[in-house]
Write an enzyme that holds these catalytic residues in place. Sequence first.
Site, PDB file in Angstrom:
ATOM      1  N   HIS A  53     -18.546  50.669 -40.633  1.00  0.00           N
ATOM      2  CA  HIS A  53     -18.189  49.561 -41.180  1.00  0.00           C
ATOM      3  C   HIS A  53     -16.659  49.213 -40.770  1.00  0.00           C
ATOM      4  CE1 HIS A  53     -20.882  49.732 -44.502  1.00  0.00           C
ATOM      5  NE2 HIS A  53     -21.680  49.768 -43.525  1.00  0.00           N
ATOM      6  N   GLU A  55     -13.614  48.724 -41.975  1.00  0.00           N
ATOM      7  CA  GLU A  55     -12.419  49.604 -42.445  1.00  0.00           C
ATOM      8  C   GLU A  55     -12.666  50.884 -41.807  1.00  0.00           C
ATOM      9  OE1 GLU A  55     -14.302  47.983 -46.348  1.00  0.00           O
ATOM     10  OE2 GLU A  55     -14.862  48.317 -44.248  1.00  0.00           O
ATOM     11  N   ASP A 203     -44.698  15.163 -32.841  1.00  0.00           N
ATOM     12  CA  ASP A 203     -43.744  15.386 -31.906  1.00  0.00           C
ATOM     13  C   ASP A 203     -43.581  16.332 -30.933  1.00  0.00           C
ATOM     14  OD1 ASP A 203     -42.398  12.975 -33.309  1.00  0.00           O
ATOM     15  OD2 ASP A 203     -41.101  14.515 -34.378  1.00  0.00           O
ATOM     16  N   ARG A 210     -31.852  26.206 -26.889  1.00  0.00           N
ATOM     17  CA  ARG A 210     -31.656  25.944 -25.590  1.00  0.00           C
ATOM     18  C   ARG A 210     -30.293  25.608 -25.177  1.00  0.00           C
ATOM     19  NH1 ARG A 210     -36.163  23.119 -26.971  1.00  0.00           N
ATOM     20  NH2 ARG A 210     -34.972  21.151 -26.804  1.00  0.00           N
ATOM     21  N   ALA A 276     -38.562  18.769 -45.122  1.00  0.00           N
ATOM     22  CA  ALA A 276     -37.261  18.875 -45.718  1.00  0.00           C
ATOM     23  C   ALA A 276     -36.961  18.511 -47.153  1.00  0.00           C
ATOM     24  CB  ALA A 276     -36.495  17.745 -44.937  1.00  0.00           C
ATOM     25  N   ALA A 278     -39.470  18.843 -49.421  1.00  0.00           N
ATOM     26  CA  ALA A 278     -40.134  19.685 -50.384  1.00  0.00           C
ATOM     27  C   ALA A 278     -39.014  20.986 -50.519  1.00  0.00           C
ATOM     28  CB  ALA A 278     -41.403  20.380 -49.634  1.00  0.00           C
TER      29      ALA A 278
END
Length: 346
Positions: A53, A55, A203, A210, A276, A278
């Site tokens: 971690h 610290e 689409d 990418r 989106a 929903a």
Amino acid sequence: MPATQAETTAMERALSLAARGPKGVNPQVGAVILSPTGEVISEGWHHGAGTAHAEVDALSRLPEGSARGATAVVSLEPCNHTGRTGPCSRALLEAGVARVVYAVADPGDTSSGGAAWLRAAGVDIEPGVLADAGTRLLDSWLTVQRLGRPHVTVKWAQSLDGRAAADDGTSRWITGPAAREDVHRRRAEADVIAAGIGTVLADDPALTARTPEGALREHQPIPLILGRREIPDDAAVRSHPRPFLHRRGHDLSAVLAELSDLGVHCVFVEGGPTLASAFVRAGLADEMLAYLAPVLLGGGRLALDDIGVSTIRDARRLRTVSVDLLGDDLRVIARPAATAEPTKGE
């Protein structure tokens, strides 16, 4: 004692160091060790699951005994449990650290309590230094801890008049190259990219991340297709570097629960107005990421449709996190205004 200027500056550095670590199941954490006179003597960050971690990483760079009387400035409250590594609270006490300054309280049921344990052992504690910046950095991880499900970002691109496509359904490209590059970078930071079956059929998106040159980025999100209809045999998503998931049910909470069981941390929703909307309607959108292009389309193909608002009193109020210019486009990041920040811990 309130944080000194040196401690505040060190916290800025700790947050910068934290951002170097990978996003995932473990939080991004940075640490800076200050001498009793306020000079930086060491720093470190969490490099990933199973590694030291922040610290402990910072302490390991110091000669034995040189942290006695020092101040540890940490972006997240030191943990207080043993997992793959031991508790940071014990490591700080054993090193002789006299003061701990942190930004964000740890909300975990098993990992929190480090600050209280250190205070009981006589260490001076100062919580909440640059807490807003720390919370922004850890936003997705904190969502997982607080809600027990993946963090969800809902993304859309729209014209200035709120349309996601022209009336004939065409939408490439509403936004310019800078905005699209930003989207691909954010895809690469997600564990899963979700799209609705309607978007896949209309689409044929590849759902890959990418580079500006068109090459695949090193990290690719898992494609998730939601909807009852079948995915065509020649769909681009079938050529994705990672196997896709197809879920036909409408229970988004159940889908997120399944993804959580698979170790998914971040979900990037980028699959059309229906999906989106929903997520927004279900109250499962933790962050809205909208790209606004200076173009007018008119017509009825809105970026969002039914989100369960019938009157202005029911409007879903958001809190603007940032507004940035990317080329000619605006990127707006907003979160639900009613979302409370975690308070568990110190």
